[in-house]
Design an enzyme around this catalytic site. Structure first.
Site: not given
Ligand code: FRU
Length: 508
Positions: A43-46, A62, A108, A166
């Site tokens: 999984w990846m996000n930001d 992330q 995070f 955060r």
């Molecule tokens: C935004 C978020 C950030 C947090 C991260 C966690 O997409 O919710 O606020 O640091 O993703 O994965």
């Protein structure tokens, strides 16, 4: 107790072994993107920590390597010379300490700076009982050591929920280092997910430091009284073309995902006086953009192409999670400030190196009864640039049919009568099969120009000179590749249509 580098290295090693085991199988799936950045496994996000260091672009993100769902977070890492071709690197940060949540949420979002020839990362440690700000540094840009001073900032200002503190973004101004973080004074979304839409007023905290380790609270740059969101995730604050821009990803604003505010910064008080509000992108799948400036002075942003369960249209079921991965990043975009205070963006020019199979269609009239079929590369991985003369258009709607087949289609509609752009993925194959609408400024202009980037699953649309953009994922069969333009309620004059296939950047 100091940082245990060996234990951290072991945790990174475990990620590397897992990635090596699974990446070949995942790479084969036809929904994997061809030229948008993705993590090889998981999984990846930001995206975050975007920086040019020792002549190369670094991108961190992330990452939850061990499944296609969000979990205890790590920082994935990639390097590029041209912002388009990315080489995956070993994991940069793994959660290994109590303060960075090795048994909790993990590491995070954060940011990167260069100081005294070191690449320094700031990140939020999501420990069990609070979120804290931490730093790690590297001399080679590959191996990171967490600071013995961690957490360098553990307490939010009074009244702030310590579970929602955060996403530190750090920059230097004169001799002073500044940091913005997103906070709320309400009930944490992490503790009580169902409350995240209702409680609290989001704020952006401004801290400053002379030595990067001791941080002092200055003020809240902005404080929501409802209109800015309940929690302001991933804030970025930077000067642009004579103004300041605060760009963040709000919770609690329904369809409005990524907000920018442009205005003036009072450095004495630490307050931001904004005059203009807008959305960076209006699609379903655009979140957490991060800003950085490159050595040519360009202002660039990259964002996550994905969405969170707290967003009203996302049911928390992801189309690819069961395949062991989810998420990608937008193309890098260059942003500029327009004279009216709005932001505009375009993909960086380096994208053009991917072009192949150019096609040019001469001007013509498209009649209502006769859809105009065209080709663009393989119909899946391509770029489309089209212009219409609206002074010679009687149609109420101009409709692009993308990724078409007998069973599927994705429609991009330009409703000139209503002044709207509509992205319709109700027949695309998605779990979240919905339409998204946004205002279309060009409806009242003499010309409409549209630029569309399509990849295996993502579609990025740019119009209104980059002032309106939409990013959406679609999960169509790879065989759905028909393209056409049609009209409703009259005819239109196509001024020109150029298309390109786009080459893959995936390294086999
Ligand atoms: C935004 C978020 C950030 C947090 C991260 C966690 O997409 O919710 O606020 O640091 O993703 O994965």
């Amino acid at each position: 107790m100091g940082f245990n580098a060996k234990w951290h290295q072991e945790k990174i090693q475990r990620v590397e072994e897992y990635v090596a085991q699974h990446k070949a199988e995942i790479a084969q799936h036809p929904w994997r993107e061809n030229y948008h950045f993705q993590t090889p496994v998981g999984w990846m996000n930001d995206p975050h920590g975007l920086i040019q260091f020792q002549g190369k672009f670094h991108l961190f993100y992330q990452h939850h390597p061990f499944s296609g769902k969000w979990g205890t977070m790590h920082w994935g890492h990639a390097i590029s010379k041209d912002l388009i071709h990315w080489e995956h690197q070993p994991e940069a940060l793994a959660p290994s300490e109590d303060y960075d949540g090795w048994e909790g949420g993990g590491i995070f979002t954060g940011s990167a700076i260069e100081h005294q020839n070191e690449l320094i990362l700031y990140y939020t440690g999501c420990a069990k009982d609070r979120q804290v700000q931490c730093m790690a540094s590297s001399t080679d840009g590959l191996n990171f050591i967490k600071s013995d001073h961690n957490p360098v900032l553990s307490d939010p200002p009074a009244g702030i929920n310590p579970h929602d503190f955060r996403d530190p973004k750090v920059w230097k101004q004169g001799d002073i280092w500044y940091m913005v973080t997103g906070v709320t004074d309400g009930v944490s979304d992490l503790i009580e997910p169902s409350n995240s839409q209702k409680n609290g007023l989001g704020k952006v905290c401004l801290h400053r430091s002379k030595n990067l380790k001791n941080w002092e609270f200055v003020n809240y740059l902005v404080e929501s009284s409802g209109e800015l969101g309940t929690m302001l995730e991933c804030p970025n604050f930077f000067p642009l073309d004579g103004k300041w821009v605060l760009m963040y990803s709000p919770m609690g604003l329904q369809e409005r995902q990524v907000v920018y505010l442009t205005g003036d910064f009072d450095e004495q008080t630490g307050k931001f006086h904004w005059q203009t509000m807008g959305s960076v992108d209006l699609g379903f799948d655009y979140y957490a953009p991060q800003h950085f400036r490159d050595d040519q002075g360009r202002n660039l942003i990259m964002a996550w192409v994905g969405s969170w369960p707290f967003m009203p249209w996302c049911r928390g079921e992801y189309d690819t999670s069961e395949l062991g991965w989810y998420g990608s990043l937008t193309l890098p975009r260059q942003i500029r400030l327009c004279p009216d205070g709005k932001l505009a963006s375009e993909p960086v020019q380096e994208v053009e190196q991917l072009r192949e199979q150019e096609q040019y269609y001469a001007p013509c009239v498209i009649e209502e009864a006769t859809p105009f079929s065209f080709t663009a590369g393989d119909g899946v991985h391509c770029e489309i640039i089209a212009s219409f003369d609206l002074s010679e258009t009687s149609a109420q709607q101009i409709v692009f049919r993308l990724r078409g087949s007998a069973e599927q289609e994705t429609k991009l509609e330009f409703d000139l009568a209503k002044g709207e752009m509509i992205f319709d993925r109700t027949r695309s194959g998605n779990i979240s099969a919905l339409q998204r609408k946004c205002p279309l400024e060009s409806a009242s202009q003499p010309q409409l120009t549209v630029r569309i980037f399509m990849d295996s699953i993502s579609i990025e649309v740019f119009t209104d000179n980059g002032r309106t953009t939409m990013t959406n994922n679609i999960f169509s069969n790879p065989e759905s590749n028909e393209l056409s333009i049609s009209t409703v309620g009259g005819r239109t004059r196509l001024l020109g249509l150029r298309t390109f296939g786009l080459k893959s950047t995936v390294i086999a």
